[in-house]
Design a protein around this motif. Structure first.
Motif, short mmCIF file in Angstrom:
data_model
loop_
_atom_site.label_atom_id
_atom_site.label_comp_id
_atom_site.label_asym_id
_atom_site.label_seq_id
_atom_site.Cartn_x
_atom_site.Cartn_y
_atom_site.Cartn_z
N THR A 19 0.84 -1.20 0.00
CA THR A 19 0.00 0.00 0.00
C THR A 19 0.87 1.24 0.00
O THR A 19 0.65 2.19 -0.77
CB THR A 19 -0.93 0.00 1.22
OG1 THR A 19 -1.79 -1.13 1.18
CG2 THR A 19 -1.78 1.27 1.26
N ASN A 22 2.49 1.81 -3.45
CA ASN A 22 1.56 2.32 -4.46
C ASN A 22 1.22 3.78 -4.24
O ASN A 22 1.17 4.57 -5.20
CB ASN A 22 0.28 1.47 -4.45
CG ASN A 22 0.37 0.24 -5.33
OD1 ASN A 22 0.37 0.34 -6.54
ND2 ASN A 22 0.46 -0.93 -4.69
N ARG A 25 4.09 6.03 -5.12
CA ARG A 25 4.23 6.10 -6.57
C ARG A 25 3.31 7.18 -7.15
O ARG A 25 3.70 7.94 -8.04
CB ARG A 25 3.88 4.74 -7.18
CG ARG A 25 4.28 4.57 -8.63
CD ARG A 25 5.75 4.31 -8.75
NE ARG A 25 6.16 4.13 -10.14
CZ ARG A 25 7.42 4.10 -10.52
NH1 ARG A 25 8.38 4.23 -9.62
NH2 ARG A 25 7.73 3.94 -11.80
N GLU A 26 2.10 7.26 -6.62
CA GLU A 26 1.14 8.26 -7.11
C GLU A 26 1.58 9.68 -6.74
O GLU A 26 1.19 10.64 -7.41
CB GLU A 26 -0.25 7.96 -6.56
CG GLU A 26 -0.89 6.73 -7.17
CD GLU A 26 -1.00 6.85 -8.68
OE1 GLU A 26 -1.84 7.63 -9.17
OE2 GLU A 26 -0.21 6.18 -9.40
N LEU A 64 -7.00 1.66 -5.17
CA LEU A 64 -6.49 0.32 -4.88
C LEU A 64 -7.59 -0.65 -4.43
O LEU A 64 -7.27 -1.73 -3.93
CB LEU A 64 -5.42 0.41 -3.79
CG LEU A 64 -4.18 1.25 -4.13
CD1 LEU A 64 -3.28 1.40 -2.91
CD2 LEU A 64 -3.41 0.64 -5.30
N LEU A 112 -2.53 -5.55 -5.11
CA LEU A 112 -1.57 -4.46 -4.86
C LEU A 112 -0.28 -4.68 -5.64
O LEU A 112 0.32 -3.71 -6.14
CB LEU A 112 -1.28 -4.37 -3.36
CG LEU A 112 -2.45 -3.93 -2.46
CD1 LEU A 112 -2.08 -4.08 -1.00
CD2 LEU A 112 -2.88 -2.50 -2.77
N THR A 115 -1.00 -3.85 -9.36
CA THR A 115 -1.13 -2.41 -9.59
C THR A 115 0.23 -1.73 -9.54
O THR A 115 0.54 -0.89 -10.39
CB THR A 115 -2.07 -1.79 -8.53
OG1 THR A 115 -3.35 -2.41 -8.61
CG2 THR A 115 -2.23 -0.29 -8.76
N PHE A 116 1.05 -2.09 -8.56
CA PHE A 116 2.37 -1.45 -8.44
C PHE A 116 3.24 -1.77 -9.65
O PHE A 116 3.91 -0.88 -10.19
CB PHE A 116 3.04 -1.92 -7.15
CG PHE A 116 4.33 -1.20 -6.83
CD1 PHE A 116 4.35 0.18 -6.69
CD2 PHE A 116 5.51 -1.90 -6.67
CE1 PHE A 116 5.54 0.85 -6.39
CE2 PHE A 116 6.70 -1.25 -6.37
CZ PHE A 116 6.71 0.14 -6.23
N ARG A 119 2.26 0.16 -12.60
CA ARG A 119 2.70 1.56 -12.50
C ARG A 119 4.23 1.67 -12.62
O ARG A 119 4.81 2.67 -12.21
CB ARG A 119 2.23 2.17 -11.18
CG ARG A 119 0.71 2.28 -11.06
CD ARG A 119 0.31 2.69 -9.65
NE ARG A 119 -1.15 2.92 -9.55
CZ ARG A 119 -1.79 3.20 -8.42
NH1 ARG A 119 -1.11 3.27 -7.27
NH2 ARG A 119 -3.10 3.40 -8.41
N GLY A 121 6.44 0.03 -10.99
CA GLY A 121 7.13 -0.15 -9.73
C GLY A 121 8.06 -1.36 -9.78
O GLY A 121 7.97 -2.19 -10.69
#
Length: 396
Positions: A19, A22, A25-26, A64, A112, A115-116, A119, A121
């Protein structure tokens, strides 16, 4: 040796670490996650599953929550079974509509991770941290790690380290005990934790209370349930074959004319847990989150929710640091989290003593059992005790 420079080095690919990664990162804050287990192990290890409404709202706000909203279940009440009688506590009604989502932790972790990585990550799976240096005012922090197969060594230089890898980890232990100032409490209860291919009895958690032990059935998916069964100190997994397990669960989770549904047991573990709370969760450039900072009993399902709240608080503080050069939120991280953590510990301690019978060696069992019955009766009546339970169980 491979060298990596990032703003934040995160140790542990659990709910807190992922979490945090992520959200950072945003905010345009670079982060890398180091995880000793493989991606497959992390994404399949069954753990918690009760997610509070506030946690869901936060995850939704930061983009998320797609998987849990699409595939999770919701629950607004829980059932208590006592001496063959059942009563339901509609905690959402008593707590302003605040309900839970049920979504297995490994599913959330899987989401998670995806998503990371989407992005751009970076997660170093199957890499064990071998050394950790918190740095100082003039020197960056460093994380040294080695791949499990021994083919790669990595040194991560970073401004800050987030320790999200549990209570027995190198990151946790890198903060001296004199700094952490931990408080511990060993519960007298032990549990047999089971995962079984059994549909939930109802779409809510069922707590069974018995004169000799306690048990619970918790939905995980429409076809899978998590069971907990109180056992005695000294008992081993080998003492509990499937037949004995289902017999004991039937004795506790008994409802008139409604036997416990049985099925294939896919996982067994014995859990004997102590509360371990660090009164200080930071040291220089190192910040502890989740189980690295606090482990509490399973009662009430607070652990994962606290871990994600830690990540929310630290991410916001780091955003202030990098975006506005404001150091105060980072300095307040421990202070901001301690009240919420101890509030959860207080409720968990109350609930665990309600749900479990007095151990054989404890005294005086008669007094404890009568207090337990009195509390059950107050819960059933729906008065102040039920409202307190609802508010704390649902979370703020």
């Amino acid at each position: 040796m491979k060298y990596i420079d990032v703003n934040v080095g995160i140790v542990g690919a659990g709910p807190a670490g992922l979490t945090l990664a992520n959200v950072l990162r945003e905010h345009g804050i670079s982060a890398i996650v180091v995880e000793k287990e493989s991606r497959d192990e992390v994404e399949t290890k069954a753990r918690a599953g009760l997610i509070e409404h506030r946690t869901v709202a936060f995850l939704k706000r930061v983009g998320l929550a797609g998987g849990l909203l699409a595939n999770g279940m919701t629950t607004e009440s829980c059932t208590f079974l006592h001496e063959g009688e059942a009563f339901s506590v509609p905690y959402a009604d008593l707590a302003g509509g605040r309900k839970h989502h049920i979504y297995p932790q490994q599913f959330l972790v899987r989401d998670l991770i995806a998503t990371f990585l989407d992005r751009d990550g970076d997660i170093l799976f199957s890499h064990e941290v071998t050394a950790l240096d918190g740095g100082d005012r003039t020197r960056a922090a460093t994380i040294s790690a080695r791949s499990q197969d021994g083919t790669e060594s990595v040194e991560i230089r970073c401004d800050f380290i987030a320790a999200c890898d549990g209570s027995d980890s190198i990151a946790h232990q890198s903060v001296p005990e004199s700094i952490r100032r931990p408080v511990t409490h060993q519960h007298p209860f032990r549990w047999l934790a089971l995962l079984a291919e059994v549909p939930p009895f109802v779409n809510e958690i069922v707590y069974g209370m018995h004169a000799t032990n306690g048990a619970a059935q918790m939905p995980r998916t429409p076809t899978v349930s998590r069971f907990y069964l109180q056992i005695q100190d000294g008992e081993k997994i080998s003492d509990w074959n499937d037949e004995r397990i289902w017999t004991a669960l039937t004795d506790v989770l008994v409802l008139k004319d409604h036997p416990v549904t049985t099925g294939a047991i896919t996982e067994k573990a014995i859990i004997g847990r102590s509360d371990h709370i660090s009164r200080n969760m930071q040291h220089g450039r190192i910040f502890m989150l989740g189980d690295a900072a606090h482990t509490i009993s399973l009662a009430g399902g607070k652990g994962m929710n606290l871990a994600i709240a830690d990540a929310e608080t630290l991410a916001a503080a780091l955003a202030e640091h990098y975006g506005k050069d404001d150091e105060q939120p980072l300095g307040r991280y421990t202070t901001d989290r301690q009240h919420k953590i101890w509030k959860a510990v207080l409720f968990s301690h109350w609930l665990i003593n309600l749900l479990h019978s007095t151990p054989r060696n404890a005294t005086p069992p008669a007094f404890s059992n009568e207090l337990r019955i009195a509390t059950i009766n107050e819960l059933r009546r729906g008065g102040p005790v039920a409202r307190m339970f609802a508010e704390e169980y649902a979370g703020e």
